[in-house]
Enzyme design. Structure first.
Site, short mmCIF file in Angstrom:
data_model
loop_
_atom_site.label_atom_id
_atom_site.label_comp_id
_atom_site.label_asym_id
_atom_site.label_seq_id
_atom_site.Cartn_x
_atom_site.Cartn_y
_atom_site.Cartn_z
N ALA A 96 0.87 -1.18 0.00
CA ALA A 96 0.00 0.00 0.00
C ALA A 96 0.90 1.23 0.00
O ALA A 96 2.07 1.15 0.40
CB ALA A 96 -0.89 -0.02 1.23
N GLU A 142 -0.48 -9.31 -0.71
CA GLU A 142 -1.93 -9.53 -0.52
C GLU A 142 -2.66 -9.52 -1.86
O GLU A 142 -3.56 -10.33 -2.10
CB GLU A 142 -2.49 -8.46 0.42
CG GLU A 142 -2.00 -8.65 1.85
CD GLU A 142 -2.33 -7.45 2.75
OE1 GLU A 142 -2.00 -6.31 2.37
OE2 GLU A 142 -2.92 -7.66 3.81
N1 CAA Z 1 4.63 3.24 -0.43
C1 CAA Z 1 5.03 4.41 -0.97
N2 CAA Z 1 6.21 4.57 -1.57
C2 CAA Z 1 7.02 3.50 -1.65
C3 CAA Z 1 6.66 2.24 -1.12
C4 CAA Z 1 5.39 2.14 -0.49
N3 CAA Z 1 4.92 0.96 0.01
N4 CAA Z 1 7.67 1.38 -1.32
C5 CAA Z 1 8.64 2.06 -1.97
N5 CAA Z 1 8.23 3.35 -2.16
C6 CAA Z 1 8.98 4.43 -2.80
C7 CAA Z 1 10.07 4.96 -1.91
O1 CAA Z 1 9.56 5.87 -0.98
C8 CAA Z 1 10.99 5.58 -2.92
O2 CAA Z 1 10.43 6.82 -3.32
P1 CAA Z 1 11.35 8.16 -3.36
O3 CAA Z 1 12.31 7.89 -4.47
O4 CAA Z 1 10.36 9.23 -3.66
O5 CAA Z 1 12.01 8.24 -2.03
C9 CAA Z 1 10.87 4.64 -4.12
O6 CAA Z 1 9.65 3.92 -3.95
C10 CAA Z 1 11.98 3.62 -4.20
O7 CAA Z 1 12.05 2.95 -2.94
P2 CAA Z 1 13.40 2.79 -2.11
O8 CAA Z 1 14.30 3.95 -2.34
O9 CAA Z 1 13.02 2.48 -0.70
O10 CAA Z 1 14.01 1.50 -2.85
P3 CAA Z 1 14.98 0.41 -2.25
O11 CAA Z 1 15.39 -0.44 -3.42
O12 CAA Z 1 16.03 1.02 -1.41
O13 CAA Z 1 14.05 -0.48 -1.27
C11 CAA Z 1 12.07 -1.69 -0.62
C12 CAA Z 1 13.00 -1.24 -1.77
C13 CAA Z 1 12.78 -2.65 0.29
C14 CAA Z 1 10.88 -2.39 -1.28
C15 CAA Z 1 11.59 -0.47 0.18
O14 CAA Z 1 11.13 0.52 -0.72
C16 CAA Z 1 10.51 -0.75 1.16
O15 CAA Z 1 10.78 -1.29 2.21
N6 CAA Z 1 9.24 -0.35 0.85
C17 CAA Z 1 8.13 -0.48 1.74
C18 CAA Z 1 7.64 -1.90 1.85
C19 CAA Z 1 6.49 -1.97 2.82
O16 CAA Z 1 6.63 -1.69 3.99
N7 CAA Z 1 5.30 -2.39 2.35
C20 CAA Z 1 4.14 -2.53 3.16
C21 CAA Z 1 3.28 -1.31 3.05
S1 CAA Z 1 1.95 -1.30 4.21
C22 CAA Z 1 0.72 -2.20 3.49
O17 CAA Z 1 0.86 -2.74 2.42
C23 CAA Z 1 -0.56 -2.29 4.27
C24 CAA Z 1 -1.52 -3.32 3.81
O18 CAA Z 1 -1.56 -4.40 4.31
C25 CAA Z 1 -2.49 -3.03 2.75
#
Ligand code: CAA
Length: 288
Positions: A96, A142
């Site tokens: 999300a 999911e």
């Molecule tokens: N939401 C919004 N933006 C996201 C995102 C997310 N879930 N995941 C990645 N992005 C964005 C980052 O903010 C970044 O944007 P900026 O360039 O503007 O800063 C861009 O995508 C690239 O991401 P990273 O720089 O973090 O890339 P990375 O290769 O270093 O890491 C990653 C990749 C490990 C996937 C990392 O991005 C990450 O941990 N993302 C979040 C994963 C997460 O926690 N997902 C669960 C979300 S909660 C949810 O889903 C609730 C539900 O049950 C419905």
């Protein structure tokens, strides 16, 4: 060619995704966050590619709205018999949209039914195959689990990392993951946020097949073509019956299966399928 679905405008999106706008496809789809196409010999496979690469396909409200529109269009398209949902090589979807959620309050979530339109995909009658390359995290995992079949690329990674954000899965993660991989692994993933590899996902039963990254989507399309060559109405019944296994007791589920099995005898396609076998020829299903 792209099928030019839904001329969406920003006004249709109550919660337009903020920072990471990625322009529409060169193929001509009018969507902002996804690309749609029709594949297969008779254009009988609908392909939906999540296309918000700068945000690793984070599932913002606008993306889900477009996904649902594309699914509906393929559902209504009589040429399409199965759908493939994929993302990019780095990410199927990283969950999300955290930036969209950051300042939401309980009142906002509750009164707007936050994420309630996510499960539209589970009500699509046509079979949907998720082709997962790269990250399938949180809502991405999911969403894949809401599909009927999951194929994974060799480098795919699955996780429910919500706990690391101080929340829990909110689109079926605690339920579908547990049913797919069992309690211990689901509990471990949900409580630690640790990722599992494609191989571990296959061993645990979350995905059915693994392919090299660059072959994944073609293989998913090949499976979808196979499905699409069968009767659409009978496939829908088969899908309904398998899905009932997750909702019903064994007795109830077997009863439903028997009713649907009997129902196939009300169709022309059941007669055609068995007649073709007896006549030693290929069945010519008419979806009737
Ligand atoms: N939401 C919004 N933006 C996201 C995102 C997310 N879930 N995941 C990645 N992005 C964005 C980052 O903010 C970044 O944007 P900026 O360039 O503007 O800063 C861009 O995508 C690239 O991401 P990273 O720089 O973090 O890339 P990375 O290769 O270093 O890491 C990653 C990749 C490990 C996937 C990392 O991005 C990450 O941990 N993302 C979040 C994963 C997460 O926690 N997902 C669960 C979300 S909660 C949810 O889903 C609730 C539900 O049950 C419905």
């Amino acid at each position: 060619s792209a099928i030019g679905l839904g001329l969406l405008t920003a006004t249709l999106r109550p919660n337009t995704c903020s920072s990471s706008y990625s322009p529409g496809s060169p193929g001509g789809s009018h969507f902002e966050y996804i690309i749609t196409d029709k594949k297969g010999k008779n254009h009988n496979v609908g392909l939906i590619q999540l296309n918000r690469p700068k945000a690793l396909n984070a599932l913002c409200d606008g993306l889900i709205t477009e996904l649902n529109q594309a699914l509906e269009a393929f559902e209504k398209d009589p040429a399409v018999g199965a759908i493939v949902l994929t993302g990019g090589e780095k990410a199927f979807a990283a969950g999300a949209d955290i930036k969209e959620m950051q300042n939401q309050r309980f009142q906002d979530c509750y009164s707007t039914g936050f994420l309630s339109h996510w499960d539209h995909i589970t009500r699509v009658k046509k079979p949907v195959i998720a082709a997962v390359n790269g990250y399938a995290l949180g809502g991405g995992c999911e969403l894949a689990m809401m599909c009927d079949i999951i194929y994974a690329g060799e480098k795919a990674q699955f996780a429910q990392p919500e706990i690391l954000l101080g929340t829990i899965p909110g689109a079926g993660g605690t339920q579908r993951l547990t049913r797919a991989v069992g309690k211990s692994l689901a509990m471990e993933m949900v409580l630690t946020g640790d990722r599992i590899s494609a191989q571990e996902a296959k061993e645990a039963g979350l995905v059915s097949k693994i392919f090299p990254v660059e072959k994944l989507v073609d293989e998913a399309i090949r499976c979808a073509e196979k499905i699409a060559s069968n009767s659409k109405i009978i496939s829908a019944m088969a899908k309904e019956s398998v899905n009932a296994a997750f909702e019903m007791t064994l007795t109830e589920g077997n009863k439903l299966e028997k009713k649907l099995f009997y129902s196939t005898f009300a169709t022309d396609d059941r007669k055609e399928g068995m007649t073709a076998f007896v006549e030693k020829r290929k069945a010519n299903f008419k979806d009737q």
